[in-house]
Motif scaffolding. Structure first.
Motif, PDB file in Angstrom:
ATOM      1  N   PRO A   7       0.753  -1.267  -0.095  1.00 55.68           N
ATOM      2  CA  PRO A   7       0.033   0.083  -0.186  1.00 55.68           C
ATOM      3  C   PRO A   7       0.889   1.248   0.058  1.00 55.68           C
ATOM      4  N   ARG A   8       0.530   2.270  -0.658  1.00 50.06           N
ATOM      5  CA  ARG A   8       1.003   3.491  -0.526  1.00 50.06           C
ATOM      6  C   ARG A   8       1.077   4.180   0.676  1.00 50.06           C
ATOM      7  N   ALA A   9       2.022   4.869   0.926  1.00 50.82           N
ATOM      8  CA  ALA A   9       2.160   5.495   2.312  1.00 50.82           C
ATOM      9  C   ALA A   9       1.140   6.295   2.444  1.00 50.82           C
ATOM     10  N   ASP A  10       0.400   7.136   1.527  1.00 49.34           N
ATOM     11  CA  ASP A  10      -0.624   8.030   1.745  1.00 49.34           C
ATOM     12  C   ASP A  10      -1.739   7.047   2.277  1.00 49.34           C
ATOM     13  N   ALA A  11      -1.900   5.998   1.557  1.00 48.52           N
ATOM     14  CA  ALA A  11      -3.115   5.175   1.748  1.00 48.52           C
ATOM     15  C   ALA A  11      -3.115   4.552   3.091  1.00 48.52           C
ATOM     16  N   LEU A  12      -1.820   4.212   3.448  1.00 45.99           N
ATOM     17  CA  LEU A  12      -1.748   3.824   5.132  1.00 45.99           C
ATOM     18  C   LEU A  12      -2.021   4.862   5.975  1.00 45.99           C
ATOM     19  N   ARG A  13      -1.601   6.215   5.598  1.00 47.25           N
ATOM     20  CA  ARG A  13      -1.776   7.307   6.799  1.00 47.25           C
ATOM     21  C   ARG A  13      -3.364   7.451   6.791  1.00 47.25           C
ATOM     22  N   ASN A  14      -4.033   7.477   5.638  1.00 46.40           N
ATOM     23  CA  ASN A  14      -5.528   7.785   5.445  1.00 46.40           C
ATOM     24  C   ASN A  14      -6.177   6.584   6.323  1.00 46.40           C
ATOM     25  N   ARG A  15      -5.717   5.540   6.132  1.00 47.59           N
ATOM     26  CA  ARG A  15      -6.352   4.382   6.775  1.00 47.59           C
ATOM     27  C   ARG A  15      -6.458   4.595   8.519  1.00 47.59           C
ATOM     28  N   GLU A  16      -5.069   4.973   8.724  1.00 43.40           N
ATOM     29  CA  GLU A  16      -4.763   5.185  10.314  1.00 43.40           C
ATOM     30  C   GLU A  16      -5.739   6.380  10.750  1.00 43.40           C
ATOM     31  N   ARG A  17      -5.806   7.318   9.815  1.00 34.80           N
ATOM     32  CA  ARG A  17      -6.710   8.495  10.331  1.00 34.80           C
ATOM     33  C   ARG A  17      -8.032   8.020  10.458  1.00 34.80           C
ATOM     34  N   ILE A  18      -8.594   7.414   9.400  1.00 35.70           N
ATOM     35  CA  ILE A  18      -9.953   6.852   9.584  1.00 35.70           C
ATOM     36  C   ILE A  18     -10.255   5.959  10.842  1.00 35.70           C
ATOM     37  N   ALA A  36     -11.882  12.733  10.062  1.00 31.97           N
ATOM     38  CA  ALA A  36     -10.585  12.095   9.666  1.00 31.97           C
ATOM     39  C   ALA A  36      -9.894  12.899   8.518  1.00 31.97           C
ATOM     40  N   GLY A  37     -10.780  13.934   7.974  1.00 34.98           N
ATOM     41  CA  GLY A  37     -10.029  14.794   7.186  1.00 34.98           C
ATOM     42  C   GLY A  37      -9.856  14.063   5.679  1.00 34.98           C
ATOM     43  N   VAL A  38     -10.667  13.346   5.431  1.00 35.72           N
ATOM     44  CA  VAL A  38     -10.734  12.354   4.134  1.00 35.72           C
ATOM     45  C   VAL A  38     -11.933  12.447   3.396  1.00 35.72           C
ATOM     46  N   GLY A  39     -11.985  12.131   2.065  1.00 34.81           N
ATOM     47  CA  GLY A  39     -13.455  12.037   1.385  1.00 34.81           C
ATOM     48  C   GLY A  39     -14.435  10.865   1.805  1.00 34.81           C
ATOM     49  N   ASN A  40     -15.429  10.897   1.798  1.00 36.37           N
ATOM     50  CA  ASN A  40     -16.292   9.671   1.907  1.00 36.37           C
ATOM     51  C   ASN A  40     -15.955   8.317   1.050  1.00 36.37           C
ATOM     52  N   ALA A  41     -15.466   8.744  -0.189  1.00 38.64           N
ATOM     53  CA  ALA A  41     -14.980   7.562  -0.886  1.00 38.64           C
ATOM     54  C   ALA A  41     -13.749   7.071  -0.465  1.00 38.64           C
ATOM     55  N   THR A  42     -12.903   7.757   0.203  1.00 35.13           N
ATOM     56  CA  THR A  42     -11.730   7.118   0.837  1.00 35.13           C
ATOM     57  C   THR A  42     -12.158   6.141   1.980  1.00 35.13           C
ATOM     58  N   VAL A  43     -13.111   6.457   2.919  1.00 36.95           N
ATOM     59  CA  VAL A  43     -13.637   5.736   3.943  1.00 36.95           C
ATOM     60  C   VAL A  43     -14.245   4.372   3.281  1.00 36.95           C
ATOM     61  N   TYR A  44     -15.300   4.351   2.240  1.00 33.95           N
ATOM     62  CA  TYR A  44     -15.760   3.469   1.696  1.00 33.95           C
ATOM     63  C   TYR A  44     -14.780   2.496   0.827  1.00 33.95           C
ATOM     64  N   ARG A  45     -13.547   3.019   0.378  1.00 36.41           N
ATOM     65  CA  ARG A  45     -12.711   2.237  -0.245  1.00 36.41           C
ATOM     66  C   ARG A  45     -11.918   1.205   0.814  1.00 36.41           C
ATOM     67  N   HIS A  46     -11.544   1.819   1.873  1.00 35.50           N
ATOM     68  CA  HIS A  46     -10.785   1.107   2.966  1.00 35.50           C
ATOM     69  C   HIS A  46     -11.687   0.080   3.568  1.00 35.50           C
ATOM     70  N   PHE A  47     -13.098   0.516   3.768  1.00 33.32           N
ATOM     71  CA  PHE A  47     -13.918  -0.104   4.635  1.00 33.32           C
ATOM     72  C   PHE A  47     -15.474  -0.190   4.144  1.00 33.32           C
TER      73      PHE A  47
END
Length: 214
Positions: free
Chosen positions: A14-25, A49-60
């Motif tokens: 996983p990209r570093a930014d994707a991991l950071r986003n997951r941790e923030r979520i 978390a400071g991320v878009g809705n799509a980012t949350v649904y992509r991870h979970f």
């Protein structure tokens, strides 16, 4: 003919930014589950978390997956606290006390009821995390018991019930307003665990298996 090495491909990291986003979520979800319960809208979690809705649904893609991730992460963090107490604290009872206070800060009581309501309690990840932390608590208690500092008639189940009951009320019940009482009450409980015991406890020491069967 293709060799084995040419046909096998490693899964991309996983990209570093994707991991950071997951941790923030997960961090935002943990906070909001404690404050409002597990039914808090995922859109609100995304906003915190400071991320878009799509980012949350992509991870979970499903709420249960996020609840499970949060619960397992809290148990893992609690296990890490037990490991630090074992390695960094020379006094056996002080190590146990340090763990108890840290476990309270993880708000275990607010999150663990979600296991039965929104997450498979037999999930392999949950079972592995639970077995790890229970073993470490056993080690902490046995070390204090061997040092003559912990009364012999208490079990891991007794300890965790007290931590849960004294540290936080259930999620969504103004739990953030009672933080100032938690560590005071936990210290009173810890003082009661010290050997020599001043009284006889009714019944037998409680194990985690006793709690699971209750």
């Amino acid at each position: 003919m293709q060799t084995v090495s040419s046909t096998v491909r490693k899964a991309p990291r996983p990209r570093a930014d994707a991991l950071r986003n997951r941790e923030r979520i997960v961090a935002a979800a943990r906070e909001m589950f404690v404050e409002f319960g597990p039914e808090v809208p995922l859109d609100e979690i995304a906003r915190r978390a400071g991320v878009g809705n799509a980012t949350v649904y992509r991870h979970f893609p499903e709420r249960d997956a996020l609840v499970g991730e949060v619960v397992c992460s809290v148990i893992d963090r609690t296990a890490e606290a037990a490991e630090r107490a074992l390695t960094e604290t020379g006094d056996a009872f002080e190590a146990l006390s340090r763990f108890v206070h840290t476990a309270a800060d993880e708000r275990i009581n607010a999150l663990c009821p979600m296991v039965s309501s929104a997450f498979d309690r037999h999930h392999p990840d949950l079972q592995a995390a639970r077995e790890r932390v229970e073993h470490l608590i056993e080690v902490l208690m046995e070390r204090a018991r061997a040092a003559g500092q912990l009364r012999p008639d208490v079990g891991v189940g007794d300890l965790m019930v007290a931590v849960a009951q004294l540290s936080r009320p259930p999620a969504g019940t103004a739990c953030l307003h009672v933080d100032r009482f938690a560590h005071r009450h936990l210290q009173l409980f810890l003082d009661g665990l010290r050997a020599p015991a001043r009284s006889d406890l009714p019944g037998a020491a409680t194990t985690m298996e006793d709690l699971r069967q209750a």
